[in-house]
Design a protein around this motif. Structure first.
Motif, mmCIF file in Angstrom:
data_model
loop_
_atom_site.group_PDB
_atom_site.id
_atom_site.type_symbol
_atom_site.label_atom_id
_atom_site.label_comp_id
_atom_site.label_asym_id
_atom_site.label_seq_id
_atom_site.Cartn_x
_atom_site.Cartn_y
_atom_site.Cartn_z
ATOM 1 N N CYS A 201 0.832 -1.200 0.000
ATOM 2 C CA CYS A 201 0.000 0.000 0.000
ATOM 3 C C CYS A 201 0.872 1.257 0.000
ATOM 4 N N ASP A 202 0.299 2.347 -0.482
ATOM 5 C CA ASP A 202 1.059 3.599 -0.597
ATOM 6 C C ASP A 202 1.196 4.329 0.735
ATOM 7 N N THR A 203 0.324 4.028 1.667
ATOM 8 C CA THR A 203 0.364 4.716 2.957
ATOM 9 C C THR A 203 1.750 4.620 3.575
ATOM 10 N N LEU A 204 2.278 5.751 4.001
ATOM 11 C CA LEU A 204 3.596 5.751 4.654
ATOM 12 C C LEU A 204 3.423 5.222 6.084
ATOM 13 N N TRP A 205 4.421 4.532 6.577
ATOM 14 C CA TRP A 205 4.261 3.847 7.868
ATOM 15 C C TRP A 205 3.717 4.733 8.995
ATOM 16 N N PRO A 206 4.169 5.986 9.151
ATOM 17 C CA PRO A 206 3.630 6.789 10.268
ATOM 18 C C PRO A 206 2.134 7.080 10.138
ATOM 19 N N ASP A 207 1.553 6.808 8.977
ATOM 20 C CA ASP A 207 0.101 6.994 8.795
ATOM 21 C C ASP A 207 -0.657 5.665 8.810
ATOM 22 N N PHE A 208 0.049 4.566 8.964
ATOM 23 C CA PHE A 208 -0.588 3.247 8.876
ATOM 24 C C PHE A 208 -1.201 2.907 10.233
ATOM 25 N N ASP A 209 -2.480 3.245 10.380
ATOM 26 C CA ASP A 209 -3.127 3.045 11.676
ATOM 27 C C ASP A 209 -3.888 1.714 11.719
ATOM 28 N N SER A 210 -4.601 1.548 12.799
ATOM 29 C CA SER A 210 -5.342 0.314 13.038
ATOM 30 C C SER A 210 -6.298 -0.017 11.876
ATOM 31 N N LYS A 211 -6.958 1.036 11.359
ATOM 32 C CA LYS A 211 -7.912 0.826 10.252
ATOM 33 C C LYS A 211 -7.206 0.274 9.022
ATOM 34 N N GLU A 212 -6.004 0.773 8.770
ATOM 35 C CA GLU A 212 -5.236 0.331 7.599
ATOM 36 C C GLU A 212 -4.863 -1.146 7.734
ATOM 37 N N LEU A 213 -4.505 -1.524 8.946
ATOM 38 C CA LEU A 213 -4.144 -2.930 9.170
ATOM 39 C C LEU A 213 -5.380 -3.817 9.004
ATOM 40 N N GLN A 214 -6.481 -3.322 9.544
ATOM 41 C CA GLN A 214 -7.741 -4.071 9.398
ATOM 42 C C GLN A 214 -8.083 -4.266 7.918
ATOM 43 N N LYS A 215 -7.814 -3.218 7.117
ATOM 44 C CA LYS A 215 -8.101 -3.266 5.677
ATOM 45 C C LYS A 215 -7.257 -4.355 5.004
ATOM 46 N N ALA A 216 -6.006 -4.424 5.388
ATOM 47 C CA ALA A 216 -5.114 -5.437 4.811
ATOM 48 C C ALA A 216 -5.583 -6.839 5.187
ATOM 49 N N VAL A 217 -6.002 -6.989 6.445
ATOM 50 C CA VAL A 217 -6.490 -8.295 6.901
ATOM 51 C C VAL A 217 -7.790 -8.653 6.183
ATOM 52 N N ASP A 218 -8.654 -7.658 6.001
ATOM 53 C CA ASP A 218 -9.911 -7.899 5.270
ATOM 54 C C ASP A 218 -9.618 -8.388 3.856
ATOM 55 N N GLU A 219 -8.643 -7.735 3.221
ATOM 56 C CA GLU A 219 -8.324 -8.167 1.857
ATOM 57 C C GLU A 219 -7.790 -9.611 1.859
ATOM 58 N N PHE A 220 -6.963 -9.914 2.856
ATOM 59 C CA PHE A 220 -6.437 -11.277 2.978
ATOM 60 C C PHE A 220 -7.564 -12.302 3.064
ATOM 61 N N THR A 221 -8.569 -11.967 3.873
ATOM 62 C CA THR A 221 -9.654 -12.948 4.072
ATOM 63 C C THR A 221 -10.422 -13.198 2.771
ATOM 64 N N ARG A 222 -10.367 -12.236 1.841
ATOM 65 C CA ARG A 222 -11.103 -12.399 0.582
ATOM 66 C C ARG A 222 -10.296 -13.122 -0.499
ATOM 67 N N ARG A 223 -9.004 -13.294 -0.273
ATOM 68 C CA ARG A 223 -8.178 -13.905 -1.326
ATOM 69 C C ARG A 223 -8.297 -15.423 -1.307
ATOM 70 N N GLN A 224 -8.134 -15.995 -2.488
ATOM 71 C CA GLN A 224 -8.136 -17.455 -2.558
ATOM 72 C C GLN A 224 -6.691 -17.947 -2.633
ATOM 73 N N ARG A 225 -6.275 -18.687 -1.639
ATOM 74 C CA ARG A 225 -4.911 -19.239 -1.632
ATOM 75 C C ARG A 225 -4.996 -20.630 -2.255
ATOM 76 N N ARG A 226 -4.250 -20.826 -3.320
ATOM 77 C CA ARG A 226 -4.407 -22.089 -4.040
ATOM 78 C C ARG A 226 -3.251 -23.065 -3.845
ATOM 79 N N PHE A 227 -2.105 -22.572 -3.435
ATOM 80 C CA PHE A 227 -0.954 -23.449 -3.187
ATOM 81 C C PHE A 227 -0.710 -24.428 -4.337
#
Ligand code: IPE
Ligand code: IPE
Ligand code: MG
Length: 238
Positions: A201-227
């Motif tokens: 993500c483009d967000t610079l680390w000092p701006d990466f708050d709890s919501k941003e982390l939640q967003k990344a986790v949300d995206e993870f939950t939507r991805r299909q891992r196929r291995f």
């Protein structure tokens, strides 16, 4: 198949210097605010029920930065560690440093040792700080470990090598986040990232708050891992 919360998240906390410079401040002030975001990420990880969080704080290559910046970071690590360790312990967080920490000054090494031993029995969250860490170092270090304690072994395999990496006792890496807009790994967990989901993500680390982390986790939950399997193979039976 929908993924659950990732068990192990790693973050390349990038963009402190640019954040500060954009505000007309010294790069170091970005590192200071960066520590606050690291604390917030830990709190969020605990709330989400993540098992393991690995933060890239200082790479093997970061020694080559201007001397003043390196010294500032060393001081900041000592101050932050000494300040946060009691709270981390209270929250049942087990702290571990990944990397060649023997290269640090004695004061920092002492703080690291103290923090690791104080929190050694904790079980809510594994918090791993990668400091003087490099993925290539990790692999070479593992190979040297194998050479040292198994002179009868003439063949290694993936499990054996993985058992000597700094992450040996941690869950597999599920999600690797990099803030700050660059889309590279910068010698972070190169072995461990083999099947991790990557999130840039483009967000610079000092701006990466709890919501941003939640967003990344949300995206993870939507991805299909196929291995390596087909999409149909990994779909949940309906
Ligand atoms: C990451 O931020 C922190 C460390 C590497 C210690 P940077 O300091 O790399 O910030 P940018 O990438 O220069 O903005
Ligand atoms: C990676 O960031 C290291 C840390 C975040 C600690 P860098 O800023 O050092 O990476 P490069 O130099 O842009 O690849
Ligand atoms: Mg950077």
């Amino acid at each position: 198949m929908i993924n659950n919360i990732p068990k192990h998240i790693a973050i390349i906390m990038d963009g402190n210097g640019r954040w500060a410079q954009a505000k007309g401040k010294k790069r170091t002030s970005g590192h200071k605010v960066g520590v606050e975001r690291a604390r917030e990420a830990v709190e969020t990880a605990v709330e989400l029920g993540v098992e393991s969080l690995t933060l890239f704080a200082f790479s093997s290559e970061n020694w080559n930065r201007p001397k003043e910046e390196v010294s500032y970071l060393m001081e900041l690590f000592i101050i932050a560690l000494n300040r946060e360790v009691k709270t981390l312990n209270k929250h049942n967080v087990k702290l571990k440093f990944l990397g060649d920490t023997f290269a640090f000054n004695q004061k920092l090494q002492d703080s690291i040792k103290k923090a690791e031993s104080l929190t050694a029995e904790n079980s809510q969250l594994r918090l791993n700080i990668a400091a003087n860490y490099g993925g290539r170092w990790d692999i070479v270090n593992a190979v040297n470990g194998l050479l040292a304690d198994s002179n009868h072994v003439d063949k290694i395999n993936e499990d054996l090598l993985a058992s000597k990496l700094s992450t040996a006792d941690l869950p597999d890496l599920d999600l690797l986040i990099r803030t700050g807009g660059e889309t590279r790994i910068s010698n972070f967990l190169i072995w461990q990232a083999a099947y991790a989901e990557l999130y840039f993500c483009d967000t610079l680390w000092p701006d990466f708050d709890s919501k941003e982390l939640q967003k990344a986790v949300d995206e993870f939950t939507r991805r299909q891992r196929r291995f390596g399997l087909t999409g149909e193979q990994v779909k949940e039976p309906s």
